[in-house]
Design a protein around this motif. Structure first.
Motif, PDB file in Angstrom:
ATOM      1  N   LEU A   9      41.680  14.513  28.469  1.00 59.53           N
ATOM      2  CA  LEU A   9      42.801  14.626  29.395  1.00 59.53           C
ATOM      3  C   LEU A   9      43.788  15.664  28.888  1.00 59.53           C
ATOM      4  O   LEU A   9      44.252  16.526  29.642  1.00 59.53           O
ATOM      5  N   SER A  10      44.069  15.554  27.617  1.00 62.52           N
ATOM      6  CA  SER A  10      45.005  16.487  26.995  1.00 62.52           C
ATOM      7  C   SER A  10      44.539  17.930  27.191  1.00 62.52           C
ATOM      8  O   SER A  10      45.297  18.799  27.614  1.00 62.52           O
ATOM      9  N   ASP A  11      43.265  18.164  26.905  1.00 61.28           N
ATOM     10  CA  ASP A  11      42.710  19.507  27.069  1.00 61.28           C
ATOM     11  C   ASP A  11      42.851  19.973  28.507  1.00 61.28           C
ATOM     12  O   ASP A  11      43.185  21.115  28.791  1.00 61.28           O
ATOM     13  N   ARG A  12      42.555  19.068  29.377  1.00 65.64           N
ATOM     14  CA  ARG A  12      42.583  19.408  30.797  1.00 65.64           C
ATOM     15  C   ARG A  12      43.996  19.770  31.245  1.00 65.64           C
ATOM     16  O   ARG A  12      44.195  20.706  32.015  1.00 65.64           O
ATOM     17  N   PHE A  13      44.955  19.000  30.765  1.00 66.47           N
ATOM     18  CA  PHE A  13      46.336  19.299  31.122  1.00 66.47           C
ATOM     19  C   PHE A  13      46.742  20.647  30.562  1.00 66.47           C
ATOM     20  O   PHE A  13      47.439  21.425  31.205  1.00 66.47           O
ATOM     21  N   ALA A  14      46.275  20.929  29.364  1.00 69.42           N
ATOM     22  CA  ALA A  14      46.583  22.213  28.754  1.00 69.42           C
ATOM     23  C   ALA A  14      46.065  23.352  29.626  1.00 69.42           C
ATOM     24  O   ALA A  14      46.765  24.328  29.883  1.00 69.42           O
ATOM     25  N   PRO A  24      36.919  18.928  29.648  1.00 66.26           N
ATOM     26  CA  PRO A  24      37.129  20.300  30.099  1.00 66.26           C
ATOM     27  C   PRO A  24      35.781  20.963  30.243  1.00 66.26           C
ATOM     28  O   PRO A  24      34.891  20.722  29.438  1.00 66.26           O
ATOM     29  N   ARG A  25      35.642  21.737  31.273  1.00 59.64           N
ATOM     30  CA  ARG A  25      34.355  22.393  31.474  1.00 59.64           C
ATOM     31  C   ARG A  25      34.213  23.508  30.456  1.00 59.64           C
ATOM     32  O   ARG A  25      35.178  24.227  30.182  1.00 59.64           O
ATOM     33  N   PRO A  26      33.055  23.655  29.888  1.00 58.61           N
ATOM     34  CA  PRO A  26      32.823  24.653  28.840  1.00 58.61           C
ATOM     35  C   PRO A  26      33.273  26.040  29.285  1.00 58.61           C
ATOM     36  O   PRO A  26      33.901  26.763  28.541  1.00 58.61           O
ATOM     37  N   ASP A  27      32.963  26.346  30.519  1.00 58.51           N
ATOM     38  CA  ASP A  27      33.278  27.655  31.081  1.00 58.51           C
ATOM     39  C   ASP A  27      34.763  27.966  30.951  1.00 58.51           C
ATOM     40  O   ASP A  27      35.189  29.089  30.961  1.00 58.51           O
ATOM     41  N   ARG A  28      35.488  26.891  30.899  1.00 62.75           N
ATOM     42  CA  ARG A  28      36.889  26.971  31.155  1.00 62.75           C
ATOM     43  C   ARG A  28      37.712  27.099  29.891  1.00 62.75           C
ATOM     44  O   ARG A  28      38.875  27.455  29.907  1.00 62.75           O
ATOM     45  N   ILE A  29      37.077  26.808  28.807  1.00 58.92           N
ATOM     46  CA  ILE A  29      37.803  26.788  27.549  1.00 58.92           C
ATOM     47  C   ILE A  29      38.486  28.123  27.280  1.00 58.92           C
ATOM     48  O   ILE A  29      37.916  29.184  27.503  1.00 58.92           O
ATOM     49  N   ALA A  30      39.678  28.046  26.846  1.00 60.16           N
ATOM     50  CA  ALA A  30      40.429  29.232  26.454  1.00 60.16           C
ATOM     51  C   ALA A  30      40.802  30.119  27.626  1.00 60.16           C
ATOM     52  O   ALA A  30      41.302  31.206  27.448  1.00 60.16           O
ATOM     53  N   SER A  31      40.550  29.657  28.813  1.00 55.22           N
ATOM     54  CA  SER A  31      40.992  30.463  29.947  1.00 55.22           C
ATOM     55  C   SER A  31      42.214  29.785  30.550  1.00 55.22           C
ATOM     56  O   SER A  31      42.148  29.116  31.549  1.00 55.22           O
ATOM     57  N   LEU A  32      43.307  29.950  29.900  1.00 54.89           N
ATOM     58  CA  LEU A  32      44.540  29.345  30.375  1.00 54.89           C
ATOM     59  C   LEU A  32      45.135  30.195  31.482  1.00 54.89           C
ATOM     60  O   LEU A  32      45.063  31.415  31.467  1.00 54.89           O
ATOM     61  N   HIS A  33      45.686  29.513  32.429  1.00 55.59           N
ATOM     62  CA  HIS A  33      46.436  30.265  33.426  1.00 55.59           C
ATOM     63  C   HIS A  33      47.692  29.470  33.743  1.00 55.59           C
ATOM     64  O   HIS A  33      47.993  29.187  34.879  1.00 55.59           O
ATOM     65  N   SER A  34      48.352  29.129  32.687  1.00 58.07           N
ATOM     66  CA  SER A  34      49.530  28.282  32.777  1.00 58.07           C
ATOM     67  C   SER A  34      50.530  28.809  33.788  1.00 58.07           C
ATOM     68  O   SER A  34      51.093  28.073  34.582  1.00 58.07           O
ATOM     69  N   ASP A  35      50.689  30.095  33.760  1.00 65.55           N
ATOM     70  CA  ASP A  35      51.784  30.673  34.520  1.00 65.55           C
ATOM     71  C   ASP A  35      51.362  31.074  35.942  1.00 65.55           C
ATOM     72  O   ASP A  35      52.170  31.536  36.717  1.00 65.55           O
ATOM     73  N   ARG A  36      50.089  30.905  36.208  1.00 63.82           N
ATOM     74  CA  ARG A  36      49.620  31.310  37.540  1.00 63.82           C
ATOM     75  C   ARG A  36      50.045  30.259  38.565  1.00 63.82           C
ATOM     76  O   ARG A  36      49.913  29.070  38.338  1.00 63.82           O
ATOM     77  N   PRO A  37      50.525  30.714  39.681  1.00 66.34           N
ATOM     78  CA  PRO A  37      50.905  29.765  40.724  1.00 66.34           C
ATOM     79  C   PRO A  37      49.653  29.166  41.355  1.00 66.34           C
ATOM     80  O   PRO A  37      48.547  29.632  41.131  1.00 66.34           O
ATOM     81  N   GLN A  38      49.810  28.134  42.127  1.00 62.85           N
ATOM     82  CA  GLN A  38      48.685  27.557  42.858  1.00 62.85           C
ATOM     83  C   GLN A  38      48.066  28.635  43.738  1.00 62.85           C
ATOM     84  O   GLN A  38      48.743  29.530  44.217  1.00 62.85           O
ATOM     85  N   ALA A  39      46.769  28.482  43.946  1.00 58.08           N
ATOM     86  CA  ALA A  39      46.086  29.432  44.823  1.00 58.08           C
ATOM     87  C   ALA A  39      46.475  29.184  46.279  1.00 58.08           C
ATOM     88  O   ALA A  39      46.905  28.106  46.641  1.00 58.08           O
ATOM     89  N   GLY A  40      46.290  30.210  47.089  1.00 61.79           N
ATOM     90  CA  GLY A  40      46.512  30.047  48.525  1.00 61.79           C
ATOM     91  C   GLY A  40      47.712  30.816  49.016  1.00 61.79           C
ATOM     92  O   GLY A  40      48.739  30.881  48.368  1.00 61.79           O
ATOM     93  N   SER A  41      47.544  31.433  50.189  1.00 65.63           N
ATOM     94  CA  SER A  41      48.672  32.135  50.775  1.00 65.63           C
ATOM     95  C   SER A  41      48.951  31.556  52.160  1.00 65.63           C
ATOM     96  O   SER A  41      48.036  31.159  52.879  1.00 65.63           O
TER      97      SER A  41
END
Lengths: 278, 278
Positions: free
Chosen positions: B186-191, B8-25
């Motif tokens: 992998l686990s972290d990334r999936f999270a 997981p990229r350091p920047d990314r830790i703890a920034s979950l966006h589980s519920d966010r839909p895929q980007a793009g319109s």
DNA sequence: CGTGAATTTGAAACAAATCAATTGGTGTGG
DNA sequence: CCACACCAATTGATTTGTTTCAAATTCACG
């Protein structure tokens, strides 16, 4: 900190500048370089015209001095004008893992950009002359000279490709092949700098080579001795003479990861694929 | 091609966006993304204001399709919006060495910049949706929106640091430690992507994992089985359940490069340095 | 359901690490 | 100037982790 492999950069092949003096002109006791000089040093086609006005200051370090430490705030990049350095990672237990041996024409510090501080150590293994590239200055300059931006992309991309090659090497090559490649790459690199490609001096200890290649001191020593006995090279302490570069280059992996596919189908009557071998 | 490690990229830790839909319109049957969406995807603080006008097109690939090949001219970067891919190097004998398994939020193609063509292969391991970043467009945009430049630096620097970590891992860790880290990463990334960190599906074959980690298929299989027997994880074909993540993370190297220094000084009466251990 | 691929498992072979001891070079102080 | 301590490098013996080879088993798919 940057973790250059020793491999000559593709860009750089056949661009010898043996006779060129070190970059930088003296002014008030300090050395300064123009953008053009920097591009030449980096082996990147000279960026835009009329940039002679932009001068970049040099700094000198003496052998053994630390240039960057883990945790240092990132604010400037460095270009090696002369000297030999070492970049390394320090793990949780204080063990060092050598990432590279930067030398003339290499850029240092690029890995610190994204989190704002450096994650590795860089230290001088000899007297070193480095050119300073303050990052904020670089950014403001690139507004008037857009080519700077492209230069930076190229440098970073080059570094990326270099590490990619290193990963490939660590993942697939035998100890012998690693050491062989290391020596050949060093030789090429010295040639680029105008030194002899045939005889040169290892600046680093066996242990550092081992750490860099993912091997132990003993294995490095043994392998070098084996090459010597084999007649590929000559060794005297840290002085290496390459006698048969081709033999060294030819040294491929003895082990190999996915090399089962070669002779698996014998019942089908199909000839083994021409690809896989070992 | 990019060769992201799985970490997981350091920047990314703890920034979950589980519920966010895929980007793009959607627009005229095609998907488009704004710069802001892209920054969110990359986990980089949103770049400048009022950039909603810049739209970047998406492309879709189906499982198995090749996205980039060795030798392809470089002209655009890609950002993974959804799907699972694989990047690999093909050596002289046709053997493949897996460099990474890019997924949502990863950028592809950065290693092609410096020589103008790609040096590795990228292919889709599932249905994939990628955002196109034409490089020339990026360059011209960065004249009006200087933040783009910085975004690029950060992305490349991040990639650099990732590969650096990979080099460290390949150079110093045992097979067990590598596989353990792989699973945890992998686990972290999936999270991060909103999936379960506990139970997930390996998208790749054992052989591909092996190639990625510098191990053979058999070793990967054996190691995973050992973890299973040990009670750290549960395995059913490609479905992994992590039972004891801490145990996996704790798995350090059994081998180690320079670990002789620990107990060398006994004659001097000095205590061994607190640093080195194994 | 059968066929081929992927995975697992076992046994043997081997490369490299570890342990241990020696040699060579370098610098310091008596 | 020699003796000693210290570090780097070499070499040997042994152990061990991983690969290799081979075969059995399971899974995926038409």
């Amino acid at each position: 900190m940057a973790g250059q492999t020793i491999q000559p950069r593709p860009d750089r092949i056949a661009s010898l500048h043996s006779d060129r003096p070190q970059a930088g002109s003296r002014c008030q006791g300090l050395l300064w370089s123009t953008l053009e000089e920097i591009c030449r040093l980096l082996c990147i086609e000279s960026v835009s015209l009329a940039s002679d006005r932009m001068l970049f200051q040099h700094v000198q370090f003496r052998s053994g001095q630390r240039i960057l430490s883990h945790g240092d705030a990132f604010d400037t990049l460095y270009i090696v004008n002369s000297g030999f350095l070492k970049t390394a990672l320090i793990d949780d237990f204080g063990n060092e893992k050598v990432l590279g041996f930067p030398m003339k024409g290499d850029m240092l510090g690029m890995d610190g950009i994204h989190i704002g501080h450096h994650t590795s150590e860089t230290l001088a293994m000899s007297e070193c002359d480095l050119i300073l590239l303050p990052f904020t200055r670089l950014n403001s300059l690139s507004r008037t000279t857009p080519d700077i931006e492209h230069l930076m992309y190229r440098m970073m991309s080059r570094e990326l490709a270099l590490r990619q090659a290193m990963i490939g090497m660590l993942g697939t090559l035998s100890a012998e092949a690693r050491v062989a490649r290391f020596l050949v790459a060093l030789s090429d690199r010295f040639a680029e700098m105008g030194y002899s490609a045939r005889t040169f001096n290892l600046r680093m200890k066996r242990q550092e080579i081992g750490s860099y290649l993912g091997l132990t001191t003993e294995t490095v020593s043994r392998t070098i001795s084996a090459f010597h006995d084999l007649g590929c090279i000559t060794v005297q302490q840290r002085t290496i003479t390459i006698l048969d570069a081709e033999a060294l280059k030819a040294l491929r992996r003895l082990p190999s990861s996915p090399a089962h596919q070669a002779l698996r189908r014998s019942s089908t009557g199909l000839a083994p694929k021409p690809s896989a071998r070992r």
